[in-house]
Design an enzyme around this catalytic site. Sequence first.
Site, PDB file in Angstrom:
ATOM      1  CG  ASP A   9     -36.127 -30.086 -17.253  1.00 44.75           C
ATOM      2  OD1 ASP A   9     -35.745 -28.899 -17.125  1.00 44.75           O
ATOM      3  OD2 ASP A   9     -35.516 -30.907 -17.956  1.00 44.75           O
ATOM      4  CE  LYS A  31     -31.074 -28.093 -18.205  1.00 40.36           C
ATOM      5  NZ  LYS A  31     -31.785 -27.201 -19.131  1.00 40.36           N
ATOM      6  CG  ASP A  58     -30.333 -23.668 -19.686  1.00 42.64           C
ATOM      7  OD1 ASP A  58     -29.822 -22.750 -20.365  1.00 42.64           O
ATOM      8  OD2 ASP A  58     -30.893 -24.661 -20.175  1.00 42.64           O
ATOM      9  CE  LYS A  60     -31.651 -22.918 -23.841  1.00 43.35           C
ATOM     10  NZ  LYS A  60     -31.925 -23.731 -22.631  1.00 43.35           N
ATOM     11  CG  LEU A  61     -29.551 -14.279 -19.146  1.00 42.85           C
ATOM     12  CD1 LEU A  61     -28.463 -13.586 -18.316  1.00 42.85           C
ATOM     13  CD2 LEU A  61     -30.928 -14.007 -18.556  1.00 42.85           C
ATOM     14  CG  HIS A  62     -31.419 -13.161 -27.202  1.00 42.34           C
ATOM     15  ND1 HIS A  62     -31.815 -13.983 -28.238  1.00 42.34           N
ATOM     16  CD2 HIS A  62     -30.835 -12.094 -27.788  1.00 42.34           C
ATOM     17  CE1 HIS A  62     -31.488 -13.433 -29.392  1.00 42.34           C
ATOM     18  NE2 HIS A  62     -30.904 -12.272 -29.139  1.00 42.34           N
ATOM     19  CG  ASP A  63     -33.176  -7.480 -23.419  1.00 41.53           C
ATOM     20  OD1 ASP A  63     -33.076  -6.458 -24.137  1.00 41.53           O
ATOM     21  OD2 ASP A  63     -34.170  -7.731 -22.740  1.00 41.53           O
ATOM     22  N   PRO A  65     -27.121  -5.359 -24.779  1.00 40.57           N
ATOM     23  CG  PRO A  65     -25.205  -4.954 -26.067  1.00 40.57           C
ATOM     24  CD  PRO A  65     -26.711  -4.797 -26.083  1.00 40.57           C
ATOM     25  CB  THR A  67     -31.102  -5.461 -20.745  1.00 40.45           C
ATOM     26  OG1 THR A  67     -31.587  -4.143 -20.982  1.00 40.45           O
ATOM     27  CG2 THR A  67     -32.155  -6.260 -20.007  1.00 40.45           C
ATOM     28  CB  THR A 114     -31.329 -29.215 -30.847  1.00 40.64           C
ATOM     29  OG1 THR A 114     -31.846 -29.169 -29.530  1.00 40.64           O
ATOM     30  CG2 THR A 114     -29.816 -29.210 -30.804  1.00 40.64           C
ATOM     31  NE  ARG A 175     -33.036 -39.975 -22.992  1.00 41.70           N
ATOM     32  CZ  ARG A 175     -32.994 -38.716 -22.545  1.00 41.70           C
ATOM     33  NH1 ARG A 175     -31.882 -38.217 -22.047  1.00 41.70           N
ATOM     34  NH2 ARG A 175     -34.060 -37.948 -22.579  1.00 41.70           N
ATOM     35  CD  GLN A 184     -32.930 -35.018 -25.821  1.00 46.33           C
ATOM     36  OE1 GLN A 184     -32.635 -34.607 -26.945  1.00 46.33           O
ATOM     37  NE2 GLN A 184     -32.892 -34.233 -24.755  1.00 46.33           N
ATOM     38  NE  ARG A 205     -36.984 -36.222 -20.889  1.00 47.64           N
ATOM     39  CZ  ARG A 205     -37.318 -35.972 -22.152  1.00 47.64           C
ATOM     40  NH1 ARG A 205     -38.537 -36.231 -22.578  1.00 47.64           N
ATOM     41  NH2 ARG A 205     -36.427 -35.461 -22.980  1.00 47.64           N
TER      42      ARG A 205
END
Length: 225
Positions: A9, A31, A58, A60-63, A65, A67, A114, A175, A184, A205
Site C-alpha cells: 500500500d 496485492k 484489487d 474492486k470493479l463496479h459498473d 456489465p 463496462t 468492512t 495479525r 484492524q 503492515r
Amino acid sequence: MNQVFCAIDTPHLPDALALIEELRGKVGGIKLGLEFFLAHGAAGYCAVAEKGLPIFLDLKLHDIPNTVAGAVKSLLPLQPAFITVHASGGAAMMRAAADAAQKKTKLLAVTVLTSLDKTDLSAVGQEANTQTQVVRLARLAKENGMDGVICSPEEISALRTALGKDFILMVPGIRPAWADANDQKRTLTPRQAIGAGASYLVIGRPITKAEDPAQAAQRIAAELA
Ligand code: C5P
C-alpha cells in the site's frame, strides 16, 4: 509457496519494488490496489510482475456489465492471478466479468466493505443484518461465476459452511500474535485464519512496516508451515 499475499500500500514505485525484491520466496504473492495502480498504471504493474510473484490486482470493479466485462478484458494481458469486483454490482455484472475472464484469471467478489457499519448500511437503504447480507452476496457471487470472495476473519466460518470447501476465501485483517493491530479491530492470526477455513491471507503492515520485512514474512511463513 505459502498463502500470504502481501499488500503493497504505497504509491512510491522504487520503495515497492525494493520491498518486493526482499519478499521474494517468503510470501505467496503481492496485492496491488487502486492507489498503486492509478499512480503507476500497467507499466508499474509490469515492473512488479517482473519480480515473478503472483499478483492480486484489487481494483474492486463496479459498473454496468458491459463496462466491467471490458475492464476485465483490458486487464487480462497483465495476467493477474486475482481481480476483484463488487458483488453489489449484481448477477449480470458478475456473469459478464466471469465470461470476459475466460478462466484466465480468478475473480473474487467484494461483499460488504468492512468500513461500513449498520448505520452506514441503513443510510444507503440496506437494512439486512450485515452477516446475512455478506452470505447473500457471496452466494450470488458463487452462482454467477465468481471463484471466491474477500471476507473478514469473523466471516470465514459462516462463508465456508454456506459455500463449500472449494470457494476461495481471501482474508485481510490478519495479525500475527507478535504484530501491532494498527487500525484492524477484529483480527485472527495467520494460523487461526487458515485453521478457520481461509484460502489466502492478505497481510500488509505486519510485513511492510516491520523493521525487517523479509524476516517478518519468513516468520509468518514458518508459522503457517
Ligand atoms: O496493513 P494491513 O495488514 O491491515 O493491510 C490489509 C490490506 O487489506 C490493506 O490493503 C487493506 O486495504 C485491505 N483490506 C482490509 N480490510 C478489508 C478489506 C481490505 O484491511 N476489510
